[in-house]
Every structure is written in C-alpha cells, then in structure tokens.
Design an enzyme around this catalytic site. Structure first.
Site, PDB file in Angstrom:
ATOM      1  N   LYS A 247      48.344  31.958  39.468  1.00  0.00           N
ATOM      2  CA  LYS A 247      47.617  31.297  38.379  1.00  0.00           C
ATOM      3  C   LYS A 247      46.197  31.864  38.312  1.00  0.00           C
ATOM      4  CE  LYS A 247      48.643  26.879  39.505  1.00  0.00           C
ATOM      5  NZ  LYS A 247      48.831  25.404  39.307  1.00  0.00           N
TER       6      LYS A 247
ATOM      7  N   ILE B 177      33.993  43.000  38.352  1.00  0.00           N
ATOM      8  CA  ILE B 177      32.675  42.380  38.554  1.00  0.00           C
ATOM      9  C   ILE B 177      32.501  41.917  39.992  1.00  0.00           C
ATOM     10  CG2 ILE B 177      32.240  41.645  36.181  1.00  0.00           C
ATOM     11  CD1 ILE B 177      33.493  38.938  36.829  1.00  0.00           C
TER      12      ILE B 177
ATOM     13  N   GLY C  32      38.983  31.951  40.687  1.00  0.00           N
ATOM     14  CA  GLY C  32      37.548  32.189  40.819  1.00  0.00           C
ATOM     15  C   GLY C  32      36.623  31.137  40.226  1.00  0.00           C
ATOM     16  N   GLU C  33      36.956  30.658  39.028  1.00  0.00           N
ATOM     17  CA  GLU C  33      36.066  29.672  38.398  1.00  0.00           C
ATOM     18  C   GLU C  33      36.333  28.280  38.941  1.00  0.00           C
ATOM     19  OE1 GLU C  33      34.832  30.362  34.075  1.00  0.00           O
ATOM     20  OE2 GLU C  33      36.957  30.869  34.126  1.00  0.00           O
TER      21      GLU C  33
ATOM     22  N   ARG D 160      41.518  34.395  33.370  1.00  0.00           N
ATOM     23  CA  ARG D 160      42.738  34.963  32.815  1.00  0.00           C
ATOM     24  C   ARG D 160      43.103  36.327  33.358  1.00  0.00           C
ATOM     25  NH1 ARG D 160      41.430  39.646  29.960  1.00  0.00           N
ATOM     26  NH2 ARG D 160      42.891  39.294  28.249  1.00  0.00           N
TER      27      ARG D 160
END
Lengths: 163, 771
Positions: free
Chosen positions: B726, B482, B729-730, B525
């Site tokens: 880990k 995306i 992005g969010e 994830r």
C-alpha cells in the site's frame, strides 16, 4: 583581485586562481569538482558542508578558501581507498543510514573525526558529536547505529586519507 | 505467493553513490558560461507596484539581464486554481513575493544588482488571520478578480458561494442526517483545534537551473518534486510543445512536499531565454524559510455520541490557511477529507473544508497533506469522548473503527484496515504497568492514537523495462527520488518479476526527455503506481522474450516462464534456453530488435458528487497506523521529554522492511519536531526566524534514546496493490501529534487543542493553570 592558491585536497595538490573572498565550499565544489560536500544554509548551522581540515571537522561554508592554504583538506571523496569503502561508509550502507543523502557526506566526516579522537564513544558521545549535523529524513537512529557498529568492530581509524 | 526479493531488506541501490559523494543533486552541475540569478522580493505583505526602475541595475558591470513580471508571459500558475504569477504583476500579496530577477556573472554581482532596483509601492491593508480573512465582512480581498482566474479541470471542486471573503475553494462531504444525529446523541463534544505553520527544512534548499540546449530545447534541471507537474506547467507557460521542454531531476535532497510548487524554474527559464546563457537560481536558506511553508489550519469538530461511545454524528469544519496563493493548498482542501472518513464509522456526517487566502507566504504540500492535521483534531476528540464517558481511549476507538467490507461515510468500501492490529500491538508494547506520575518537576502521562492516510487515485505512471544480453535488466521510470527509495523499489519489483538477483537491475530516472511519464512522488502513490506499471512493463517485455524463445524451444509463448536468466517451458524446466543466447553478438534479438516492455497504470477513480462528496471509489487505498507514547513534562521549564514511543503501521506488504523503518523513524522525528520544536514566527507577514538557529528542527540531542523507541510493522496486504503493498511515508505522521497531545493531557490535566507545544507555550499554559 584574484590570487593563485595551492590547496591540498584528499592528499593531492591543486592550484586555483580565486578571489580571496571565495568560500572553501564554493571552491571545492565549483572549481575543483568535489561536489560531495553540500551547501545547506551558508551559515554554518546545518553541517552539510562539513569537511576535515587537518582531521578536524569544519564548516567549509564559513571558511575562506585562502584560509585552508597549507592544511590537509579531506572531503567525502577522499575517504574510500582503491580497494574498499571506509568502514563508516560501509556501515552507513549496511545500516540503512542513508535516505536523501544530502547530509550524508558531512555526517560521515564528522563521525570519522569523532572516531579518530575517540575510538570508543558511547551513544551519548556520538549524539553530541553529531549534534551539529542536521538530517531531516532519518531521525538519526540508523546513523547512530552505523557509528556504533564501526566502533564495535574496532576499525575506528582505518585508512587515514589526509595525505 | 513465495517472494524472492519483495519483502527483503536489500541494500538501497542509491546508498553507495551517496556515501561516496558521487551522487549528484541539481546544484552539482555547472555549464560553461553559467549566469547566477537572484530574486528581488517584496518587503510588503500587500501592496500595489507603482513603478519598477531597473536601469541602474542593468548598468552594473557583469549584469546580463534584469526582468520583472512584464517580461514574463501573462499566464498564471497553480495546482487547482491558476492564480499566481511567478514574478508579480501590479500587486504583491506577501512579504517575499518575487518582483524582479537578475542574472549576472557571479552571485555577488547579482546580489549587488538587487540593491540597485528601485521599486515604488503603494501599500494596502493586509489580513493574516484565517478566520478574519474568510469572514464576509473582511475588508481586505486579496484576489478581487478571483472569478476570472481559470481552474484546472478537477470536477467536484467548486468556487465558494458568494460572500465568503477570501475563500477560494470549498468542498463538502455529506451523509445521513446530521441534525437528527445530534438530537439522538447522549453526549456532544465540541472543540476548536489549530495547527501552525512549519517549514519543510530539507537540508537541500530550492534550486533551478535552465538553459536552451543546442537544439533549442528549454532544459530545466531542478530540485522539483513532480516532473509531471512542472513540465506541463512550463509547456503551458512558455507555449512550447512537450517535446521542446526537458525537465531533469537528479537526486533530490528531501522535499516532503515543499518542492512541489517550484515556480522559480520559470524565472530561471525566462532568464535563460533572454540571455541565451545557462542560468542558475538557488534560493538561500533564508529565502526558503521565508517563502515556503506548510499551511496553517483551523479545525472545528462537533461530535455526537451515545453513552457507550458510539459515534453517531460528526460535523467538521476544516479551514486551510493557504497564504497569498492557492498552490498545493488547493488540493488539500479536498484531499484532507479522506482522512476524516478513513478510520471511523459515522452514520451522520458533514465535512466542510475551505481554502482561504491570507497575506502570508503561499503555503504548499507538507507530508501528510492535511491528514495529520485532521487527525490532530479527531483523535483528540476520541480521547475527550472517552474521558467524559469514563471509557478507555482504546475502547472508544475500537467501538467505532471501520471493518473490512464496511462502506465508509464517503461511500467507499473499506478494503482492509489494519488499524485494530496496530492499536493492539502498540498497547501491548506500552504495557499496562502504571507510570510514575510525578518525580520532582516532571509529571508523566501516556497517550495513544490511530491514524490513516489515503493514496490518491486517477494518476498515471509509465515504466519501461529493457532486457540486456549481459544478464542485466534496466528499468526506467518518471518519478522523483527524493530520498524515499523509489529506485530501490523499482529494482526489487523488476527483479521479482524476472526471478533474478536484485543486483542484476539498473534503474534510470530523472529526465523527461528519455524517461517515461509519471506525475510525482507524492500523495502516497509511488509504490502502488510504479509497482503496477513496472509489473506490466515486465509482462510486456516477457511477451517479446517468449515469442523469440518459443521459436527456439518449439513451444507456445503462453507455456513459457523465465527465472534466473533462462526461459523455460512450464513443467518441463529442462527445456530451456539462456536469455543471452537469444541475442546476436551485437546485442539485439534478430526479428525483434530490443527486448523491451512498456507498462502504463492509471488507478481508476469515480469522481465525487459535487454536492455530497460521495463516491464508491474516490481514493486508491488507505494505510493505517497507531502510536503510543509516554511523555514527561517539566512543570518548571515547559520541556516535554519523550520517554517511550511505539508505533505500528499497516503499510500493506512491505517491499523493503528496513526502508519502511527508515520512513517510520524519519517521519516520527519530523512529527515530534513539528509539534514540540518548530514554529514559523511571523509578525505583520514577516517571517522572523528564518535560519536554523532560530527555527529548531530535531537534532541528535532531541531524538529519544535508541532503547526507548520501537517501530512495528503490522502489514495487512491489499490484494489490489502490487504484491499487496500500500503506502507508508506520509501516513507515519498521522498518529504522532495526537498521541503526544493526549499524553500531555494525562500528564498535566491540560487539554491542548492548539499546536505547537513548544517549551515556551507549555510553560505559559502551565503558569496560567497555576493561577
């Protein structure tokens, strides 16, 4: 009623048989296969559909294909030469100015049009020139860095591909 | 471990095709005989459909099909609660709800046909305010038959107790003794916070095309985020086996969660089934603004603290305004709780979250999935606490931060928390020099905040890897690209595992028929899941490789290693064989066939207790970040100017540092825009600003000057993650809005608990303060 129209795209001539109401963005993408130009809003607000018409950036979603008769249309596909990418394209790669890529063709073409008339823009002038190209992914920082990098290399008008 | 490719800022693998226009997105394909579809939408926020007459539309030349809800299977869609028909049946619940769809020879013909469809509605009362909708006295019940809707099996989420109006889900996390905690507190701070609706505003709109291929396979190509969500739904909806449904996702022009509930796929598919022609359904920008949004939220936080700033009791009520259908908002109800427990110790704790229907368009996932919204509230609470106790904001946070090894209030061990380091890096960059409080109409203030974001557990990723004789690796995955760069991550992981150049790897994705299963590029994830699965696939491929190479080298496969396109004996590298020599001239390895590896990774999870929300392993991991900002507020115009902004993030081992910067810079800009410029304005359920002129996202003129922004990578690797990585992005968004909110308070003396801080709102607040 459809009519025969000749369009000059990236230096080559193409014949299309189209309704006069067809948009340039539709004809470029659907009829001629230049899908590099994107459509984001169909209202001329996002800049994703930007192409160059005789060197000037225009919204292909607001232009009828018939209005582009007799003009030199440059799409993103026309920027690179056989040997190399356009310096802006290379700079966008090198400076990580690309994420989803949907705004990228319009952004690069608008930047090219800027450098063609102003090879030495300030950061502020670059921001103003690109103010009509929306991006939701990058925050624009690396896009501006990429354009500055091209300016600083002095290769602003390399390879005019309009034909 | 010395890493050759991981941690290096290799060029993004997709950049060359994107800068040349070669990269293709869902709307860049046309099949022969394609029909164009358009959707007729409800003009009412709540109404009964009395009748639909499609006869005139069918007579329009060029129209090939017109369908309504009754022409679709009688099945509902949803994420946790299956409550939504893709085309309405009997009732419409929001302005814009699809009521009918047309497939025609041209987009204009389809548009004209919409005007010929006659729908008679009987309007009903509507409710738009979340708290009114959740009240037991609410007279408008949007889903009266909610009890009959099936739920996908996610244990731990329960339907609400009776008498809660339009609440469809609730979720609790409980620990300690809240009442005692508040009794023991020396200060109580209580506030109500709100977060508004915004639009994802991806530059690519939403699109789905569908056809029945020559073998009868339903083929959908779309802008969907999450093939592992869309495909099972399509199979269930049309009662087709998985092998007879194909979802294809080429490059996607941004999603940020907005394309996760892409039910237009099912409308396009049904039209394709009926017409037996390929069908394209593209939403206009107006349609996307009017029907896709982030949820709105009401958040109550009550904190009890000791005089030294120690948090001893925290009570949170988190209300999710889901709109007319639950969609992804249903999962936000549970998952937002992770944000509330991830940063601070709170011995006595209660989290109660509610998913509430209103007659607004159904909201969906938005980058952060409740975490930024939770932290808009709790981070500002920390600042209020600091001010009332005359402590430094950083001090109050440091006093309460979880440490590695602490069990958080949900029962999960904190395996690493880079928050303290992020906070100190941010503090250091901001400096302690006093800022000029006021020049002319501009007043200035500084703010700081911390954020966390969990990575979801219990999802599965599968990856395949193939070794080619021409010294190339091919990695196949099932995630969606995306724009975040997952293809580059895949190539880096595989190159690292085989000890070859990054440029030697090809990446394939985007087709459920040929690619392995994955769920979605979602919930922070992808790197973790794909990273693990890809490494396992490489291990599997190497096993086959070493079996054959071992025979040639006279060595046991366990004694072999590979790097630089050679297989060699450990500790005797001169005993080696080039990989290409294992292959026959036709490109297979005799006795084995292809050198191929499969990897599957499912992150274990222990389901939360349905009463207390407790679980020793509910989330995969947490990333952390901090933001420091200096703003100037124009007291005459309400403009907020970002003067300096610094962020620091602990994303674990960065796979590609410059790609991390990409996420940070983009996410910071998005968070600033969401707070300062963006607002979906609705009136009686109608979105009034459904275009880029009236809905303003940040452009080049709104983002701070290059010299004024700094992003710092402050990784604290998680050894359980792939190479210690880990997520990022969010989580980028989580500290931004509260940092600006607290800076606003420090500049103006006004505490804002309600988003947004658009110029007009700020101007009104300042005007009221003058009075």
């Amino acid at each position: 009623m459809k009519q025969q129209v000749w369009l000059k795209v990236n230096g080559a001539d193409y014949e299309v048989f189209i309704e006069p109401s067809r948009l340039l963005s539709e004809v470029l993408r659907e009829d001629l296969g230049f899908t590099g130009s994107k459509v984001g809003c169909e209202e001329g607000e996002c800049g994703a559909c930007t192409v160059l018409l005789d060197g000037a950036p225009v919204r292909s979603c607001l232009i009828l294909a018939v209005q582009a008769k007799g003009k030199a249309i440059t799409t993103i596909e026309g920027l690179a030469s056989e040997e190399a990418l356009h310096p802006l394209q290379q700079a966008f790669i090198d400076h990580f100015a690309v994420q989803c890529g949907f705004c990228t063709p319009g952004m690069i073409l608008t930047a090219k049009a800027l450098l063609d008339v102003n090879p030495n823009p300030t950061e502020e002038e670059i921001r103003q020139a690109l103010a009509g190209n929306l991006c939701r992914c990058t925050g624009y920082i690396k896009i501006i860095e990429a354009v500055l990098a091209v300016k600083n290399k002095g290769k602003a008008t390399d390879g005019d591909r309009q034909g | 471990m010395r890493l050759a490719t991981i941690g290096k800022s290799v060029t993004r693998i997709d950049a060359p095709s994107k800068v040349t226009g070669q990269a293709r997105y869902a709307e860049d394909w046309w099949e022969h005989g394609t029909l164009y579809a358009r959707i007729l939408r409800s003009p009412h926020p709540h109404a009964r459909i009395v009748s639909i007459d499609i006869s005139k539309a069918l007579q329009l030349p060029g129209v090939r099909a017109v369908i309504t809800g009754n022409d679709m299977p009688d099945r509902r869609m949803g994420i946790l609660v299956l409550d939504q028909y893709p085309l309405a049946r009997d009732i419409v619940r929001y302005v814009g709800e699809p009521v009918a769809a047309v497939a025609a020879d041209s987009p204009d013909t389809a548009e004209d046909a919409l005007a010929l469809i006659e729908v008679i509605y009987e309007t009903e009362q509507a409710v738009f305010d979340i708290e009114s909708a959740m009240s037991a006295n609410c007279r408008v019940i949007i889903h009266p038959d909610l009890g009959k809707h099936s739920k996908l099996s996610v244990t731990g989420i329960r339907p609400p107790a009776a008498g809660k109006g339009n609440v469809f889900l609730e979720w609790h996390i409980r620990n300690g003794n809240l009442d005692q905690g508040f009794k023991d507190a020396e200060l109580i701070v209580e506030n109500r916070y709100t977060v508004h609706r915004i639009n994802h505003a991806c530059i690519e709109t939403h699109m789905a095309s569908a056809c029945i291929d020559p073998d009868g396979v339903l083929t959908i190509r779309s802008t969907r985020q999450g093939p592992g969500i869309g495909k099972p739904h399509a199979c269930r909806f049309f009662d087709l086996p998985a092998s007879r449904v194909r979802m294809m996702e080429p490059y996607i022009g941004g999603s940020f969660g907005g394309k996760a509930d892409l039910w237009i796929e099912l409308i396009a598919a049904r039209l394709a089934q009926i017409t037996k022609r390929p069908v394209r359904l593209t939403l206009t920008r107006k349609e996307v603004f009017e029907t896709v949004s982030r949820s709105n939220f009401v958040i109550y936080v009550k904190d009890g603290v000791k005089k030294d700033g120690t948090l001893i009791a925290r009570d949170i009520r988190f209300i999710v305004g889901s709109g007319a259908y639950s969609q992804m908002s249903s999962a936000i109800v549970r998952n937002a709780g992770f944000a509330a427990v991830g940063t601070y110790r709170t011995p006595n704790f209660h989290w109660a979250s509610y998913g509430v229907y209103t007659n607004l368009p159904p909201s969906t996932a938005f980058r952060g999935f409740g975490a930024p919204e939770v932290q808009w509230a709790i981070e500002q609470q920390m600042d209020v606490i600091a001010e009332k106790l005359r402590l430094q904001p950083v001090e109050v946070r440091q006093r309460n931060l979880l440490h590695k090894g602490d069990v958080n209030v949900q029962g999960q061990m904190t395996t690493g928390i880079g928050a303290e380091e992020c906070l100190s890096r941010v503090e250091e960059w901001l400096g302690s020099q006093p800022i000029e409080k006021k020049t002319g109409p501009w007043c200035r203030g500084r703010g700081i905040a911390v954020g966390n974001k969990y990575t979801v557990a219990a999802t599965t990723s599968c990856v395949n890897v193939k070794v080619h004789p021409e010294n190339r690796l091919e990695v196949c995955h099932g995630l969606d690209e995306i724009g975040q760069g997952i293809n580059t991550v895949a190539a880096q992981v595989v190159a690292e595992e085989f000890g070859v150049a990054f440029e030697d790897v090809d990446v394939r994705w985007g087709d459920t028929m040929t690619m392995p299963y994955d769920w979605a590029s979602m919930a922070s994830r992808s790197t973790w899941q794909l990273g693990h699965a890809a490494r396992l696939a490489c291990k599997d491929a190497k096993r086959r490789l070493f079996e054959m190479a071992g025979q040639k080298l006279g060595a046991h496969p366990d004694d072999l290693e590979t790097s630089g396109w050679k297989v060699f004996v450990n500790k005797c590298p001169y005993r080696s064989i080039p990989i290409r020599e294992l292959f026959s001239p036709v490109g297979i390895v005799p006795g084995v066939g292809e050198i191929f590896g499969q990897g599957e990774y499912t992150e274990p999870k222990i389901m939360e207790d349905p009463e207390t929300g407790q679980s020793p392993k509910a989330a995969t991991t947490y990333m952390y970040g901090a933001c420091g900002v200096e703003i100037a507020v124009n007291e005459e115009t309400g403009e907020i100017r970002i003067e300096r902004l610094v962020t620091a993030y602990d994303m674990g081992q960065p796979i590609n540092p410059r790609m991390c910067e990409q996420q940070i810079e983009g996410g910071v800009t998005q968070a600033i825009g969401g707070l300062l410029y963006e607002e979906l304005l609705t009136e009686e359920g109608v979105v009034k600003n459904s275009n880029f002129l009236d809905y303003k996202i940040s452009g080049t003129m709104e983002t701070p000057n290059l010299a004024k922004m700094c992003s710092i990578l402050a990784p604290d690797p998680d050894e359980r993650g792939p190479f210690g990585a880990k997520a990022l992005g969010e989580g980028v968004l989580t500290p931004i809005a509260p940092a600006i909110g607290t800076a606003f308070y420090n500049a103006t003396g006004l505490r804002v608990t309600d988003q947004p801080l658009t110029r007009e709102r700020v101007w009104r607040l300042l005007k009221e303060r003058k009075k």
